[in-house]
Each structure stands twice: as structure tokens, then as C-alpha cells.
Design a protein around this motif. Structure first.
Motif, PDB file in Angstrom:
ATOM      1  N   LEU A   1       4.494   9.913  -0.431  1.00  0.00           N
ATOM      2  CA  LEU A   1       5.336   9.199  -1.391  1.00  0.00           C
ATOM      3  C   LEU A   1       6.132   8.072  -0.739  1.00  0.00           C
ATOM      4  CD1 LEU A   1       6.632  12.215  -3.514  1.00  0.00           C
ATOM      5  CD2 LEU A   1       4.674  10.736  -3.970  1.00  0.00           C
ATOM      6  N   ALA A   2       5.387   7.116  -0.171  1.00  0.00           N
ATOM      7  CA  ALA A   2       6.054   6.013   0.511  1.00  0.00           C
ATOM      8  C   ALA A   2       5.148   4.793   0.590  1.00  0.00           C
ATOM      9  CB  ALA A   2       6.459   6.443   1.931  1.00  0.00           C
ATOM     10  N   VAL A   3       5.778   3.626   0.583  1.00  0.00           N
ATOM     11  CA  VAL A   3       5.075   2.385   0.876  1.00  0.00           C
ATOM     12  C   VAL A   3       4.896   2.353   2.389  1.00  0.00           C
ATOM     13  CG1 VAL A   3       5.148  -0.125   0.765  1.00  0.00           C
ATOM     14  CG2 VAL A   3       6.131   1.219  -1.107  1.00  0.00           C
TER      15      VAL A   3
ATOM     16  N   GLN B   1      -0.574  -5.522   7.846  1.00  0.00           N
ATOM     17  CA  GLN B   1       0.230  -4.836   8.849  1.00  0.00           C
ATOM     18  C   GLN B   1       0.891  -3.604   8.247  1.00  0.00           C
ATOM     19  OE1 GLN B   1       3.000  -8.091   9.685  1.00  0.00           O
ATOM     20  NE2 GLN B   1       4.654  -6.861   8.855  1.00  0.00           N
ATOM     21  N   PRO B   2       1.147  -2.609   9.103  1.00  0.00           N
ATOM     22  CA  PRO B   2       1.921  -1.456   8.624  1.00  0.00           C
ATOM     23  C   PRO B   2       3.380  -1.870   8.489  1.00  0.00           C
ATOM     24  CG  PRO B   2       1.501  -1.231  10.964  1.00  0.00           C
ATOM     25  CD  PRO B   2       0.758  -2.471  10.499  1.00  0.00           C
ATOM     26  N   LEU B   3       4.115  -1.169   7.655  1.00  0.00           N
ATOM     27  CA  LEU B   3       5.554  -1.411   7.615  1.00  0.00           C
ATOM     28  C   LEU B   3       6.172  -0.856   8.886  1.00  0.00           C
ATOM     29  CD1 LEU B   3       6.640  -0.623   3.940  1.00  0.00           C
ATOM     30  CD2 LEU B   3       5.855  -2.763   4.943  1.00  0.00           C
TER      31      LEU B   3
ATOM     32  N   LEU C   1      10.380  -4.663   1.964  1.00  0.00           N
ATOM     33  CA  LEU C   1      10.189  -5.039   3.366  1.00  0.00           C
ATOM     34  C   LEU C   1      11.503  -4.958   4.143  1.00  0.00           C
ATOM     35  CD1 LEU C   1       7.706  -8.045   3.238  1.00  0.00           C
ATOM     36  CD2 LEU C   1       7.223  -5.605   3.455  1.00  0.00           C
ATOM     37  N   SER C   2      12.591  -5.389   3.524  1.00  0.00           N
ATOM     38  CA  SER C   2      13.883  -5.322   4.224  1.00  0.00           C
ATOM     39  C   SER C   2      14.314  -3.868   4.432  1.00  0.00           C
ATOM     40  CB  SER C   2      14.945  -6.138   3.494  1.00  0.00           C
ATOM     41  OG  SER C   2      15.351  -5.503   2.300  1.00  0.00           O
TER      42      SER C   2
ATOM     43  N   PHE D   1       0.869  -1.179   0.000  1.00  0.00           N
ATOM     44  CA  PHE D   1       0.000   0.000   0.000  1.00  0.00           C
ATOM     45  C   PHE D   1       0.903   1.225   0.000  1.00  0.00           C
ATOM     46  CE2 PHE D   1      -2.786   3.227   1.601  1.00  0.00           C
ATOM     47  CZ  PHE D   1      -4.091   2.822   1.353  1.00  0.00           C
ATOM     48  N   TYR D   2       0.768   2.040  -1.048  1.00  0.00           N
ATOM     49  CA  TYR D   2       1.650   3.194  -1.278  1.00  0.00           C
ATOM     50  C   TYR D   2       0.855   4.488  -1.192  1.00  0.00           C
ATOM     51  CZ  TYR D   2       4.871   6.247  -3.888  1.00  0.00           C
ATOM     52  OH  TYR D   2       5.715   7.256  -4.283  1.00  0.00           O
TER      53      TYR D   2
END
Length: 140
Positions: free
Chosen positions: A56-58, A88-90, A130-131, A49-50
């Protein structure tokens, strides 16, 4: 399993709005390529989700809960929706600047087709984002 990225303007529908809703019909897509991507989504696929235009971020991970069906907001059978649920949120948002700066992400659709609102991404790109979210040393 496929991986996707969807874009939403946070002032119109943010990650927080999505989490509060608990489930969302992803409607309003009126671009043929984005529509075809919605049609290709399968239940259980992972989605980034961006936040576009602002932020301007995932910012989070979602899952496809329901595969494509006719868009109930319009009387035109060409357009479809899917249903997404937040997972889940990053840990921390991964910015477009970070993505553009990473040589391993130069082929990601977010850079190559920046105006597309629903796009496929490679599993490796998904994992790399994700990393970056988990990397305490990554640039903000």
C-alpha cells in the motif's frame, strides 16, 4: 504533460519485476474508466507506480513509452494497453496512510476512487508525493 497513477499487486507484478523487465505492456485492464484513462495517456507522461493490496505505497516513477493500442491478450477491440518504462524508485515509499493523513491530498483519486487501477492525478499531487518521499521527517 499529464500525470497518472497505476496500481499493481506486488505478488503479481512488483516494482522490482518492472525494473528487471525494463519496459512493460500495461495489460489486463477491464474497467471502462481505467481503460479510458489508458487511452488518454500520452508518450512522455509521468506515472506513479503503486503497490496495492500488499505494501500500500507509491514506490516508483514510470514514463509512458507507447500510447494506447489494442490489448494483444484479448480478442476484443474495446480494451487497450500502453507501454511503460521505469524511471526511478522513490527515495522511500509513500504509504497510503501518509497520503490519507495529508490534507493537501484529500482529493486524490487514490482516496476517492480506491478500486480504480489506472487514474489521473494532478501535477501538484504528483509533486507532493515526490516531496513526501524525499522528506526525512515524514512518518513511515
Amino acid at each position: 504533460m499529464n500525470h497518472w497513477l497505476v496500481k499493481s499487486e506486488p505478488f503479481a507484478y512488483s516494482w522490482d519485476d518492472f525494473v528487471k523487465a525494463g519496459r512493460s505492456v500495461w495489460d489486463g485492464v477491464r474497467n471502462y474508466q481505467a481503460r479510458n484513462n489508458l487511452k488518454a495517456m500520452k508518450k512522455g507522461d509521468w506515472v506513479l507506480f503503486y503497490h496495492s493490496n500488499e505494501g500500500l505505497a507509491v514506490v516508483g516513477i514510470a514514463e509512458v513509452a507507447t500510447e494506447a493500442y489494442p490489448d494483444p491478450t484479448i480478442d476484443d477491440p474495446r480494451w487497450v494497453v500502453v507501454e511503460l518504462v521505469p524511471v526511478q524508485p522513490l527515495k522511500k515509499p509513500v504509504t497510503l496512510q501518509q497520503i490519507k493523513a495529508d490534507n493537501r491530498l484529500q482529493q486524490i483519486a487514490l482516496i476517492r476512487q480506491s478500486r480504480l487501477s489506472v487514474m489521473p492525478i494532478q501535477a501538484e499531487e504528483f509533486d507532493l508525493i515526490l516531496s513526501l518521499s524525499n522528506d526525512e521527517n515524514a512518518d513511515e
